[in-house]
Structures are given as structure tokens and as C-alpha cells.
Design a protein around this motif. Structure first.
Motif, mmCIF file in Angstrom:
data_model
loop_
_atom_site.group_PDB
_atom_site.id
_atom_site.type_symbol
_atom_site.label_atom_id
_atom_site.label_comp_id
_atom_site.label_asym_id
_atom_site.label_seq_id
_atom_site.Cartn_x
_atom_site.Cartn_y
_atom_site.Cartn_z
ATOM 1 N N THR A 76 0.855 -1.199 0.000
ATOM 2 C CA THR A 76 0.000 0.000 0.000
ATOM 3 C C THR A 76 0.885 1.241 0.000
ATOM 4 O O THR A 76 2.062 1.183 0.344
ATOM 5 C CB THR A 76 -0.871 0.049 1.267
ATOM 6 O OG1 THR A 76 -0.040 -0.096 2.410
ATOM 7 C CG2 THR A 76 -1.916 -1.032 1.254
ATOM 8 N N ARG A 88 0.835 5.347 1.246
ATOM 9 C CA ARG A 88 0.149 6.419 1.939
ATOM 10 C C ARG A 88 0.993 7.674 1.745
ATOM 11 O O ARG A 88 2.209 7.592 1.516
ATOM 12 C CB ARG A 88 0.001 6.099 3.429
ATOM 13 C CG ARG A 88 1.302 5.889 4.159
ATOM 14 C CD ARG A 88 1.059 5.535 5.628
ATOM 15 N NE ARG A 88 2.275 5.633 6.410
ATOM 16 C CZ ARG A 88 3.263 4.741 6.417
ATOM 17 N NH1 ARG A 88 3.176 3.684 5.645
ATOM 18 N NH2 ARG A 88 4.325 4.910 7.167
ATOM 19 N N SER A 106 5.526 9.098 -1.571
ATOM 20 C CA SER A 106 4.612 8.184 -0.890
ATOM 21 C C SER A 106 5.431 7.257 -0.013
ATOM 22 O O SER A 106 6.528 6.842 -0.396
ATOM 23 C CB SER A 106 3.829 7.349 -1.892
ATOM 24 O OG SER A 106 3.023 8.166 -2.700
#
Lengths: 148, 148
Positions: free
Chosen positions: A82, A84, A93
Motif C-alpha cells: 500500500t 500512503r 509516498s
DNA sequence: GAAAAGTAGACAGTTTGCTTGTCTAAATAG
DNA sequence: CTATTTAGACAAGCAAACTGTCTACTTTTC
């Protein structure tokens, strides 16, 4: 100068590494993760460290940022990673492993440990200890590039 | 079961093999053969055995016949390999190394021996002997595929 | 000995993992 | 505030592999 045993040691090393890679790959696939390549596993190591960016992954694997971005995108699509937003840098990120990503990492470690366990069984504790020591002594720290 | 050292041994092995490949590649290039990849070197091993065909090279490297044919064509264009008609099978060609191909093989062996010699220097004769032995003991004979 | 099946390798097209080059938006140095 | 650097995206290209198909030759089978 041209010790004849050296070439044999070299080929044994390469052969052993190739067999180890195969064993890990096979073990990981058997545990339910058929869509990952060895390079992905190495990326997991980098990402699981926490707070890695795409550029970090690229440097760790010894590939360009672009190649790393593509690799991370695939891992994201397949549910292993993932992203974030970076709290301090709006361009970047931060990457993290999903539960599946962590499970896959564990599977790789188990598969590797299994393969190495066979070495230990074949060598016995003492000789295995020597091997362990010798490897530690000659290897230089560095990026784990999927070379050759 | 999950001996923590095993994973470290595995990564050391992979790292060492990657560094060895890099060292060989660099040494071969420095000796005047900049246009060969590691896979080519492994093909040389197969071809120098004598009387290998394209299909043999493919099987040895674990790639398809087509990929092997392309690889051999490159080596031919670059003057490392020759083909002569198979005496018994008009479909096949027998491959052989040119003088340049043999020289390149020797360069690879020298580069590998140099790299391993550094291991010996770092470990000392006794521990190097242990490493040599241990590698021999755990590796299974097999094709030297340019895996991962 | 002829027909069927298998094999060596070429040719063509596609995928994939990586490259270089260029671009933006954001951060930092002066 | 301006100039440089940096994170990452986008695009095009390359090279090494793949699958599929084809021809020519061998081997097997009847």
C-alpha cells in the motif's frame, strides 16, 4: 596463481545460489503466492523496514526509479503493498506491506529456512557453523540485486 | 523450526553469488570481452564440452530452443562460436568455440579464480577449505541456469 | 519401402523487465 | 524570491525471453 579448485568453488557457489532461488520460488508458490518473482521478495525486505519510498526501493534493488515504480505498481495491484502520503513531503509516498504482503514475506523466509535447513542436516551442526561463518566473513554488505 | 540464522545464511549466499557474478563480469570485460553476458559464459561451458547443438544449449541453460538459437547467433556474429554441419543429422549443427571463444572462457575462469582467491585470503587456508568442502557437500549437480 | 510421427532449427509476433529521456510539482538553498 | 534539486509519472525503446508456426530431415511403424 590459478588454483584449480577456485573455479570449482565459484561454480558451486553460483549453482547453490541458483538452486536456493529456485527452492524459495517454489516454496513461496506452494504456499499460495504464485504471482511474485524473487525481486519482489527483495523489495518486500526493503519495504517491510518501514517508511521506504519508491526511490528507496530502486536504490536497494540497484534499478532505476522508473523500474522500481513499475515494480511497486504491480505489487500494489496484486495486493501486497500500500501507499500512503508522506507526512512531510507531498511529492513522495510511503510504502507499506499489506497483510498479504507480510504473509508472503513470511512464506519466503520459511521457504528459505527450509532449504537452508537441508544444508544443516547434510553438513551437521559443526560444518554448518563453519559455512555460516565463512559466508559472513567473505560477503560484503550491499544491495541484493537480481543480477545475472 | 524457524532458526533465525537460516534466513541470514540464505541472503548471504544470494548476495555472495551476486557479487561473484559481478566480479566475473567485470573481470571478463577488463580482459577485453565486453560484449558477453553471464549467460554466454555458461553457454561456453556447455559448448566447450564438444558436440553440443542449439537444443543442447537451450536445455543446459533452461531456456527454449528459440532463445538458445538467438543466443548462439549472437555469439556467432561476435566471433565466439562456430557451427559445422552435424555429420549424422543434416538438420542439426554442431557448435564449437573459436579461439576467441576459448580465450573468453579462460578469462572468465581467471576472473572467477581471482574473486575466489580473495575469499581464500580473507578466510585463511583452513576456513577456506571448510567453505570449499561445505559447498561441495550441499550443492546438487545440475545445470547452471542464469536463474532469477 | 511407404506413411506417420517426431525432431532441429528458422521465422514471426508478443510479452516483460529494464533502460534513457522528458515532464510536473514540491522541497530546499542561496 | 529565485534557482536548483528531488519524487515520481509518462513515454518510447531495447533486449531477452516467450509462444506459435513452418520447413526440412530422421526415425518409427506397419
Amino acid at each position: 596463481m590459478d588454483a584449480p579448485g577456485n573455479w570449482l568453488v565459484a561454480t558451486d557457489t553460483l549453482l547453490l545460489a541458483a538452486q536456493l532461488v529456485d527452492a524459495i520460488q517454489e516454496g513461496v508458490a506452494r504456499r499460495g503466492f504464485a504471482d511474485v518473482r524473487p525481486a519482489h521478495g527483495f523489495a518486500f525486505v526493503c519495504i517491510s523496514g518501514g517508511d521506504a519510498t519508491i526511490a528507496d526501493v530502486g536504490e536497494y534493488l540497484g534499478i532505476t526509479k522508473q523500474a522500481a515504480a513499475q515494480l511497486v505498481r504491480q505489487l500494489e495491484e496484486r495486493g501486497y503493498v500500500t501507499r500512503r502520503p508522506h507526512p512531510l513531503d507531498a511529492r513522495a509516498s510511503l510504502l507499506g506491506l499489506t497483510a498479504r504482503g507480510a504473509a508472503c514475506t513470511r512464506a519466503a523466509e520459511e521457504a528459505a529456512a527450509d532449504a537452508v535447513e537441508r544444508w544443516r542436516a547434510q553438513l551437521g551442526a559443526a560444518r554448518f557453523g563453519h559455512l555460516q561463518q565463512a559466508l559472513r566473513a567473505v560477503v560484503r554488505p550491499g544491495p541484493l540485486r537480481p543480477a545475472w
